[in-house]
Design a protein around this motif. Structure first.
Motif, short mmCIF file in Angstrom:
data_model
loop_
_atom_site.label_atom_id
_atom_site.label_comp_id
_atom_site.label_asym_id
_atom_site.label_seq_id
_atom_site.Cartn_x
_atom_site.Cartn_y
_atom_site.Cartn_z
N ARG A 221 0.83 -1.21 0.00
CA ARG A 221 0.00 0.00 0.00
C ARG A 221 0.86 1.25 0.00
O ARG A 221 0.53 2.24 -0.68
CB ARG A 221 -0.93 -0.01 1.20
CG ARG A 221 -1.80 1.25 1.24
CD ARG A 221 -2.99 1.16 2.13
NE ARG A 221 -3.76 2.39 2.02
CZ ARG A 221 -5.06 2.45 1.83
NH1 ARG A 221 -5.76 1.34 1.69
NH2 ARG A 221 -5.67 3.62 1.78
N GLU A 222 1.95 1.22 0.75
CA GLU A 222 2.82 2.39 0.79
C GLU A 222 3.46 2.64 -0.57
O GLU A 222 3.62 3.79 -0.99
CB GLU A 222 3.91 2.18 1.84
CG GLU A 222 4.86 3.37 1.98
CD GLU A 222 5.90 3.16 3.06
OE1 GLU A 222 6.82 3.99 3.17
OE2 GLU A 222 5.81 2.14 3.79
N GLY A 225 -0.21 2.17 -3.34
CA GLY A 225 -1.53 2.66 -3.00
C GLY A 225 -2.49 1.50 -2.82
O GLY A 225 -2.13 0.33 -2.95
N PRO A 226 -3.76 1.79 -2.52
CA PRO A 226 -4.74 0.71 -2.29
C PRO A 226 -5.00 -0.09 -3.56
O PRO A 226 -4.92 0.44 -4.68
CB PRO A 226 -5.99 1.46 -1.84
CG PRO A 226 -5.82 2.85 -2.38
CD PRO A 226 -4.35 3.13 -2.36
N LYS A 251 -6.64 -3.71 5.11
CA LYS A 251 -5.93 -2.44 5.03
C LYS A 251 -5.49 -2.08 3.62
O LYS A 251 -5.37 -0.91 3.28
CB LYS A 251 -4.71 -2.47 5.96
CG LYS A 251 -5.09 -2.56 7.43
CD LYS A 251 -3.88 -2.66 8.33
CE LYS A 251 -4.31 -2.73 9.80
NZ LYS A 251 -3.15 -2.87 10.72
N LEU A 252 -5.28 -3.09 2.79
CA LEU A 252 -4.80 -2.84 1.43
C LEU A 252 -5.93 -2.56 0.45
O LEU A 252 -5.75 -1.85 -0.53
CB LEU A 252 -4.00 -4.05 0.95
CG LEU A 252 -3.41 -4.02 -0.46
CD1 LEU A 252 -2.50 -2.81 -0.65
CD2 LEU A 252 -2.67 -5.31 -0.78
N ALA A 254 -8.96 -1.07 -1.52
CA ALA A 254 -9.56 0.25 -1.71
C ALA A 254 -10.96 0.28 -1.11
O ALA A 254 -11.61 -0.76 -0.96
CB ALA A 254 -9.61 0.59 -3.20
#
Length: 469
Positions: A221-222, A225-226, A251-252, A254
C-alpha cells in the motif's frame, strides 16, 4: 506423542524416543486414534510401520502432539473426523539422485463445534512448502481458460480508473494476471516461490517474492496505493498466518475495492467424496458460511458467490468491506443450500469419513486385481492431491512402475512418500492401466488418450466413484 505401535517397537528394541519440545498447532494425543496393543502380544509390523519407525527417528518434530485450537475462532472444541494417517506434504518431490525420503506428518481433518470451520490440525511450515516447490499453474489449458473467464467476470464488475491495479495473492507463475496485460490493467503478483516469481517476471507480470501477510500488505500500500481488486486462487486456505493475511487485505483494499477468492468448495468436496483435496497445503476448508465468519472478524464480508466446476468443484466469493454492498440472491441461495445439507453440523463430516474409507477400499481392490493379472500400472500425473490418495491407499513401487508427468520440474524425482519414479510421459511406454490422479481435469486428459484407449488401454478414475474406462 508417538503412536503406541511405534513406541512399543522403540521400547522393545531399547531405542530412546526423541525428546519433545514445544511447538504450535500439533495433533491431539495419538492414543485417540491409534490401535491399542498389549505388550504381552507379539508385535507385528508391516512395511509401512517400519518406514514410520525410521521416519520418527529421523524427524522427531513431525511426531509431537499438543492441543489443537481452531485456526479461525481459537476454540478447543474440535472433533477429529477423518484420519488420513501420516503423509508427506504433497509437493515434496525428492530428486532420485538423493538418498533421503520425504518426512511424514499427521494428516487429520477436524471440525470446530463453535464456528464450524473444517481444518487440518498439523501445520507444515510455510517456508518448507511454498518457497522451493515444483507446481506451476500454466501447465493446464483448462485452468488458463478458467482464469480468462474469471478476468472477464472482474472486468464486468469493476470499472478500472487511473492508478488502479489487480493484486494476486500467491499468483504462482503469473498465469492469471497475464490475462489482464492485453487489457492494459496494471497488475502485481505476490508469491513466495522462488522459481514461480522468476517465471512471473519472465511473463511480464511483476512479482514481489514474499509471503503475503499484514506487513507485506502495508508495504504494498505504501508503494502502490490501495488495490482495487485483490484476487487469490486456491491460496486463501493455504495461509499459515491466516488472521494476519486478512488483516492485511482489509488495510490494502480500496474503499470500493473487491476481493475475489477462489477456493475448493467444501460441500462439493464432501458430496464428491474428494478426500484427496485434503493435504498439508490446504489448512482450512470453507463453506460460504464458515469463510464469511472468518472474514467478518476482519471487517470484510461476502456479498456474492458462484459455484464453478474447476478443480472438481470450486466457489468464487466476491468480498467487500462490511456493509459497503448488498448481498445477492445467489449468495443467499448457496447459504440456504448449505444449511439444508447440514454442512454446519459434524454429522455430515463423520459420514464423509465413512465414505472415504469405502472409496479407498474399492480403489485398493481395483489396483490389486489389475496387478494380480500382471497388468502394467502407471500413475497418470503427479498432482499434489495424488500424494494424498496414493499414500492413504498405501501404494508403492510394487504395484506402480512409475508416475508419468508433463511438468518437467517433477520428472526425475520420487513420488512423495514412495519410491515410485516420476518420469516424463513422452519418455515411457504406455501401460495397460493408468491411474488418473488429476481426475479434476479428466475431460482434457481423456481427450489426449483417445489413441491409447482405442488400442485397449484402460484408465482408472478414482473420484467421485472409482471406475475404469
Amino acid at each position: 506423542m508417538l503412536c503406541s505401535k511405534i513406541l512399543s517397537w522403540i521400547a522393545f528394541h531399547g531405542v530412546s524416543a526423541p525428546a519433545r519440545h514445544n511447538a504450535s498447532r500439533k495433533i491431539p494425543p495419538a492414543a485417540s486414534h491409534g490401535s491399542r496393543l498389549h505388550q504381552s502380544r507379539p508385535l507385528c509390523l508391516c512395511r509401512r510401520d517400519l518406514r514410520d519407525i525410521q521416519d520418527v527417528l529421523q524427524h522427531p518434530d513431525c511426531w509431537e502432539a499438543d492441543a489443537v485450537n481452531c485456526r479461525c475462532c481459537g476454540s478447543d472444541r474440535l472433533e477429529l473426523v477423518l484420519d488420513l494417517h501420516r503423509q508427506p506434504w504433497g509437493n515434496d518431490f525428492v530428486p532420485q539422485s538423493e538418498e533421503g525420503r520425504s518426512a511424514l506428518y499427521p494428516l487429520e481433518l477436524f471440525f470446530c463445534h463453535d464456528c464450524t470451520m473444517v481444518q487440518i490440525g498439523y501445520t507444515v511450515p510455510k517456508e518448507t512448502m511454498f518457497v522451493d516447490h515444483r507446481y506451476v499453474s500454466g501447465t493446464t489449458k483448462s485452468l488458463t481458460r478458467h482464469f480468462e473467464e474469471v478476468r472477464d467476470r472482474i472486468l464486468d464488475r469493476v470499472a478500472f480508473r487511473a492508478g488502479d491495479y489487480v493484486l494476486d495473492v500467491g499468483g504462482n507463475d503469473g498465469t492469471f494476471l497475464s490475462t489482464f496485460l492485453p487489457k492494459n490493467v496494471p497488475v502485481l503478483n505476490v508469491d513466495s516461490g522462488r522459481l514461480q516469481a522468476q517465471l512471473s517476471e519472465k511473463a511480464g507480470v511483476p512479482c514481489l517474492n514474499d509471503f503475503f501477510n499484514e506487513t507485506t500488505a502495508l508495504r504494498v500500500r505504501e508503494e502502490r496505493g490501495p488495490a482495487r481488486v485483490i484476487h487469490g486462487s486456491g491460496v486463501f486456505f493455504h495461509l499459515e498466518e491466516l488472521h494476519s493475511a486478512f488483516a492485511g487485505i482489509k488495510k490494502l483494499l480500496a474503499d470500493d475495492g473487491m476481493v475475489v477468492a477462489e477456493f475448493i468448495y467444501l460441500p462439493g468436496m464432501v458430496r464428491s467424496c474428494a478426500f484427496d483435496q485434503i493435504y498439508h497445503e490446504h489448512l482450512v476448508y470453507y463453506t460460504v458460511q464458515s469463510f464469511d465468519a472468518l472474514l467478518r472478524r476482519h471487517g470484510l464480508e461476502i456479498t456474492d458467490a458462484e459455484l464453478v466446476p474447476i478443480h472438481g468443484g470450486s466457489c468464487i466469493a466476491y468480498i467487500s468491506h462490511a456493509g459497503s454492498r448488498p448481498k445477492t440472491e445467489a449468495l443467499q441461495r448457496i447459504v440456504a443450500d448449505e444449511v439444508e445439507g447440514g454442512f454446519d453440523t459434524v454429522e455430515v463430516y463423520r459420514d464423509f469419513a465413512r465414505r472415504t474409507e469405502a472409496l479407498r477400499d474399492t480403489v485398493r481392490r481395483l489396483i490389486g486385481e489389475a496387478h494380480a493379472q500382471g497388468q502394467r500400472i502407471q500413475a497418470l500425473g503427479a498432482p499434489v492431491k495424488g500424494s494424498t490418495i496414493m499414500n492413504y491407499c498405501g501404494f508403492d513401487e510394487t504395484q506402480f512402475e512409475c508416475a508419468v508427468e508433463i511438468n518437467e520440474l517433477k520428472c526425475g524425482t520420487w513420488f512423495p512418500g514412495t519410491r515410485i519414479p516420476v518420469r516424463h510421459q513422452n519418455a515411457v511406454e504406455p501401460p495397460d492401466l493408468y491411474f488418473m490422479l488429476s481426475w479434476n481435469f479428466k475431460d482434457e486428459i481423456l481427450a489426449k488418450l483417445t489413441d491409447f484407449r482405442a488400442k485397449g488401454g484402460k484408465v482408472l478414475i478414482p473420484v467421485p466413484e472409482p471406475h475404469i474406462v
